[in-house]
Design an enzyme around this catalytic site. Structure first.
Site, PDB file in Angstrom:
ATOM      1  N   ASP A   2       0.870  -1.213  -0.321  1.00 34.82           N
ATOM      2  CA  ASP A   2       0.477   0.245  -0.264  1.00 34.82           C
ATOM      3  C   ASP A   2       1.161   1.460  -0.259  1.00 34.82           C
ATOM      4  O   ASP A   2       2.089   1.283   0.577  1.00 34.82           O
ATOM      5  CB  ASP A   2      -0.827  -0.057   0.750  1.00 34.82           C
ATOM      6  N   ASP A  24      -0.221   4.402   0.605  1.00 34.72           N
ATOM      7  CA  ASP A  24      -1.077   5.805   1.902  1.00 34.72           C
ATOM      8  C   ASP A  24      -0.495   5.349   3.844  1.00 34.72           C
ATOM      9  O   ASP A  24      -1.097   4.646   3.850  1.00 34.72           O
ATOM     10  CB  ASP A  24      -2.795   6.318   2.133  1.00 34.72           C
ATOM     11  N   GLU A  40     -15.953   3.375   7.930  1.00 33.22           N
ATOM     12  CA  GLU A  40     -14.812   2.715   7.290  1.00 33.22           C
ATOM     13  C   GLU A  40     -13.804   2.143   8.581  1.00 33.22           C
ATOM     14  O   GLU A  40     -12.821   1.530   8.868  1.00 33.22           O
ATOM     15  CB  GLU A  40     -13.279   3.745   6.666  1.00 33.22           C
ATOM     16  N   SER A  99     -17.021  10.351  -4.548  1.00 35.61           N
ATOM     17  CA  SER A  99     -15.685  10.687  -4.551  1.00 35.61           C
ATOM     18  C   SER A  99     -15.352  11.325  -6.622  1.00 35.61           C
ATOM     19  O   SER A  99     -15.238  12.073  -6.971  1.00 35.61           O
ATOM     20  CB  SER A  99     -14.355  10.191  -4.223  1.00 35.61           C
ATOM     21  N   SER A 125      -2.933   0.909  -4.064  1.00 35.31           N
ATOM     22  CA  SER A 125      -3.040   2.348  -3.969  1.00 35.31           C
ATOM     23  C   SER A 125      -4.475   2.207  -3.746  1.00 35.31           C
ATOM     24  O   SER A 125      -4.814   2.432  -5.116  1.00 35.31           O
ATOM     25  CB  SER A 125      -2.384   3.132  -3.499  1.00 35.31           C
TER      26      SER A 125
END
Length: 233
Positions: free
Chosen positions: A43, A45, A90, A111, A158
């Site tokens: 990943d 972030d 989340e 989004s 990502s």
């Protein structure tokens, strides 16, 4: 000495290993296979980048994008509203992944809808990166450089904005030929004023925090080569 013993000696109380024999066997397999059979999947972030720096939360790739000066304040306010609505879901430890999934998919879809038609100066992403409070984890640069020298493939998988992730790696001189970013890349066009206009995300599948699996990145990125006889870390 077993590999797990070395880990415990070096990191002491910072690491807890539940199934020591299994972990040791996996490390032995990685070592025996050597660099030719190794592939890294990570990943970005808060994994390659830090989650905090000097006791302050650092910026994600989405946050870096939303800090672009040429983006409208209306977009930034609406993006923040979505974050405040869906992030608690989340992070909710009382909900299962299956319960969270519809909300997270809705968040990513909302989004994308918010981004569609948005005009801005694409170069502002680079400026935003330069100003961002963004830091890579200690040892990241050294690890990337060693993997490059050994020609070991790295897949940076990502759920953020791929354009930002690539430009951050480029800014850090880490976007080498062995590195592939699999993420949500912006589909762009130009408006009548020469500004970049967002048409949405490339590809049919949006990558979010709960669907980052092998099928997703194979189907959404043709340049990724995954072979069954490889060892993955």
């Amino acid at each position: 000495m077993k590999f797990v013993d070395e880990i415990k000696q070096r990191f002491a109380s910072a690491v807890h290993i539940r199934c020591e024999n299994d972990v040791n066997a996996k490390i032995e397999q990685l070592v025996a296979g050597g660099p030719d059979k190794l592939q890294i999947i990570s990943d970005f972030d808060r994994t390659i980048s830090t989650s905090q720096y000097n006791n302050k939360q650092t910026m994600s790739s989405f946050s870096v994008f939303e800090a672009c000066d040429s983006l409208s304040e209306d977009y930034k306010k609406k993006a923040l509203t979505l974050l405040q609505k869906y992030r608690p879901i989340e992070d909710n430890t009382q909900m299962t992944v299956a319960q969270k999934l519809p909300f997270i998919e809705e968040w990513w879809q909302q989004s994308e809808l918010l981004l569609k038609g948005l005009c801005f100066q694409y170069e502002d992403i680079k400026k935003s990166i330069e100003k961002a409070d963004l830091h890579l984890r200690d040892g990241s640069t050294e690890a990337f450089n060693k993997l490059f020298c050994k020609k070991i493939p790295i897949i940076v998988l990502s759920a953020g904005i791929g354009d930002v992730v690539e430009l951050i790696l480029m800014h850090e001189n880490l976007l080498t030929e062995n590195v592939t970013v699999v993420s949500n890349f912006l589909k762009m066009s130009k408006d009548s004023n020469g500004l970049s206009k967002i048409e949405g995300f490339k590809g049919e599948k949006l990558i979010h925090v709960f669907n980052k699996n092998e099928h997703t990145y194979i189907e959404t990125h043709q340049n990724v080569k995954v072979t069954k006889n490889n060892n993955y870390l």
